[in-house]
Design an enzyme around this catalytic site. Sequence first.
Site, PDB file in Angstrom:
ATOM      1  N   LYS A  29      -8.168   3.415   3.474  1.00 29.23           N
ATOM      2  CA  LYS A  29      -8.538   2.162   4.126  1.00 29.23           C
ATOM      3  C   LYS A  29      -7.722   1.950   5.405  1.00 29.23           C
ATOM      4  O   LYS A  29      -8.256   1.546   6.436  1.00 29.23           O
ATOM      5  CB  LYS A  29      -8.316   1.017   3.131  1.00 29.23           C
ATOM      6  CG  LYS A  29      -9.025  -0.257   3.486  1.00 29.23           C
ATOM      7  CD  LYS A  29      -9.221  -1.094   2.230  1.00 29.23           C
ATOM      8  CE  LYS A  29      -8.581  -2.434   2.350  1.00 29.23           C
ATOM      9  NZ  LYS A  29      -8.766  -3.302   1.215  1.00 29.23           N
ATOM     10  N   SER A  30      -6.416   2.235   5.326  1.00 31.56           N
ATOM     11  CA  SER A  30      -5.538   2.042   6.487  1.00 31.56           C
ATOM     12  C   SER A  30      -5.984   2.918   7.656  1.00 31.56           C
ATOM     13  O   SER A  30      -6.042   2.464   8.805  1.00 31.56           O
ATOM     14  CB  SER A  30      -4.090   2.391   6.128  1.00 31.56           C
ATOM     15  OG  SER A  30      -3.634   1.619   5.052  1.00 31.56           O
ATOM     16  N   GLY A 102      -7.621  -8.459   5.156  1.00 30.09           N
ATOM     17  CA  GLY A 102      -6.318  -8.878   5.681  1.00 30.09           C
ATOM     18  C   GLY A 102      -5.801  -7.930   6.737  1.00 30.09           C
ATOM     19  O   GLY A 102      -5.327  -8.345   7.794  1.00 30.09           O
ATOM     20  N   SER A 176       6.861  -4.936   6.484  1.00 27.02           N
ATOM     21  CA  SER A 176       5.406  -5.101   6.538  1.00 27.02           C
ATOM     22  C   SER A 176       4.835  -4.220   7.633  1.00 27.02           C
ATOM     23  O   SER A 176       5.128  -4.422   8.815  1.00 27.02           O
ATOM     24  CB  SER A 176       5.036  -6.565   6.805  1.00 27.02           C
ATOM     25  OG  SER A 176       3.680  -6.656   7.197  1.00 27.02           O
ATOM     26  N   ASP A 329       0.689  -1.592  -3.002  1.00 29.52           N
ATOM     27  CA  ASP A 329      -0.634  -1.862  -3.586  1.00 29.52           C
ATOM     28  C   ASP A 329      -0.806  -1.230  -4.963  1.00 29.52           C
ATOM     29  O   ASP A 329      -1.814  -1.483  -5.631  1.00 29.52           O
ATOM     30  CB  ASP A 329      -1.738  -1.338  -2.663  1.00 29.52           C
ATOM     31  CG  ASP A 329      -1.888  -2.201  -1.420  1.00 29.52           C
ATOM     32  OD1 ASP A 329      -1.635  -3.420  -1.518  1.00 29.52           O
ATOM     33  OD2 ASP A 329      -2.242  -1.667  -0.361  1.00 29.52           O
ATOM     34  N   ARG A 360      -0.266 -11.400  -6.950  1.00 23.31           N
ATOM     35  CA  ARG A 360      -0.555 -10.266  -7.836  1.00 23.31           C
ATOM     36  C   ARG A 360       0.418 -10.171  -8.999  1.00 23.31           C
ATOM     37  O   ARG A 360       0.060  -9.672 -10.058  1.00 23.31           O
ATOM     38  CB  ARG A 360      -0.523  -8.952  -7.032  1.00 23.31           C
ATOM     39  CG  ARG A 360      -1.836  -8.652  -6.377  1.00 23.31           C
ATOM     40  CD  ARG A 360      -1.946  -7.223  -5.905  1.00 23.31           C
ATOM     41  NE  ARG A 360      -3.218  -7.088  -5.192  1.00 23.31           N
ATOM     42  CZ  ARG A 360      -3.426  -6.279  -4.178  1.00 23.31           C
ATOM     43  NH1 ARG A 360      -2.461  -5.506  -3.742  1.00 23.31           N
ATOM     44  NH2 ARG A 360      -4.603  -6.215  -3.604  1.00 23.31           N
ATOM     45  N   ARG A 403      -7.880  -4.924  -6.776  1.00 20.02           N
ATOM     46  CA  ARG A 403      -6.940  -4.047  -7.485  1.00 20.02           C
ATOM     47  C   ARG A 403      -6.640  -4.558  -8.903  1.00 20.02           C
ATOM     48  O   ARG A 403      -6.405  -3.762  -9.805  1.00 20.02           O
ATOM     49  CB  ARG A 403      -5.656  -3.853  -6.674  1.00 20.02           C
ATOM     50  CG  ARG A 403      -5.941  -3.173  -5.349  1.00 20.02           C
ATOM     51  CD  ARG A 403      -4.715  -2.627  -4.672  1.00 20.02           C
ATOM     52  NE  ARG A 403      -4.984  -2.370  -3.262  1.00 20.02           N
ATOM     53  CZ  ARG A 403      -5.628  -1.318  -2.795  1.00 20.02           C
ATOM     54  NH1 ARG A 403      -6.077  -0.397  -3.619  1.00 20.02           N
ATOM     55  NH2 ARG A 403      -5.828  -1.172  -1.492  1.00 20.02           N
TER      56      ARG A 403
END
Length: 447
Positions: A29-30, A102, A176, A329, A360, A403
């Site tokens: 995805k990244s 996001g 981050s 994740d 989460r 997830r």
Amino acid sequence: MAHAGHDPKPASARSGSPLRGRLRAPGDKSISHRSMIFGLLSIGETVIEGLLEGDDVIRTAKACEQLGATLIHDGPGKWRVHGVGIGGLKEPKDVLDFGNAGTGSRLMMGVAGSHPITSTFDGDASLRSRPMRRILDPLEKMGINVVSQTEGGRVPLTIKGPRETIPVTYETPAPSAQIKSAVLLAGLNSPGETVVIEQEATRDHTERMMKLFGADITSVPHGQFGRKITLKGQPTLQGRKVIVPSDPSSAAFPLVAALIVPGSEVVLEAVMMNPLRIGLIDTLLEMGADIEQMNIREEGGETVADLKVKHSSLQGVSVPAERAPSMIDEYPILAIAASYAQGTTRMNGLHELRVKECDRLDAVAAGLEMAGVSFEIEGDDLIVHGTGSVRGGGPVQTHLDHRIAMSFLIMGLASETPMTVDDSTMIATSFPTFVPMMKSLGAAIGD
């Protein structure tokens, strides 16, 4: 948890036959988000293969189109992007709607904000609840004006770029990759050098891809665990070919499934092995997992390998806090593996989990409780007491978090009674083929 305009689709999973076969998990995805963004910022044509065509990435693709890129879809996972180059973005006529993305929204704030245009960002109920202030703070230092924002710096928000973005030296307040990437992407359209200092190294896909497309960027160690990244502004990026590697965060689900379902043996093809993304694999190996790396090679500027995974007897371990950025994740699915391990697994320093699609940490804890797994939360640490077997149960509240949904469905593949989740629709955001792919290995997952 029903949301306006959202029709929940419960799903369940139960134990059955061993999992056998080969699969290639969806593209990372990244890398998928970034390949679209760098295609937009480049001159000439960028050819992408293996793009993750989940809703999040398609939203980023649409935003690139609104900002001036020409996109051609040549078949599943195959795209061509004709970019406008750094400085060439056009003002979008409509709101940039990122849905649940996001990453896409935060990276694009750095991209659009560094150009003299006005753009409005919005998203779904989940994205509207997520903090954007830590992205906006450094962007404001670079001269980007936040014209309007929802309370707490949330979307919908509107930003207006300056005539010329100011280069900064910025120390990230938390580990981050999204903050770092937003600043570096804004720095592409700044004169002079933009420097980002991080006390803990985070995933470096932005830096690797900037280099691949021709930017002058260096990264050197800083302090005990950190990096200092220096970017020379206003380069001319050239279109490239990008083969998107398989996403280690998606591969984590069939990987853990093969470890916990007796008699299983599965090969996962072309999994990205970036050292800053394989904290889960490192942890599972420490727990005694039988994971063999085969056919190691380079794809899309990243190292990839085929992973052969066999059912294993896992033991509890302590996972150090400094490993968190390389597996942030993967903690929900690690909690599932820990439930099937013998002994205690302690996951330290999970504060970042509290600002994901949902809290989460609380969502994992509630699911473990529903399944009859013994655990504690101490501050930001999750402690799971594994006994080698799990009772099962449900319905687990997923809070629109893909997830959480996938993790507890995987748990059900080896539990004594089936596991049920309250909603599975949002799995499409990151892993649209999750259910058919798991079924192809022999997994009993259904509505």
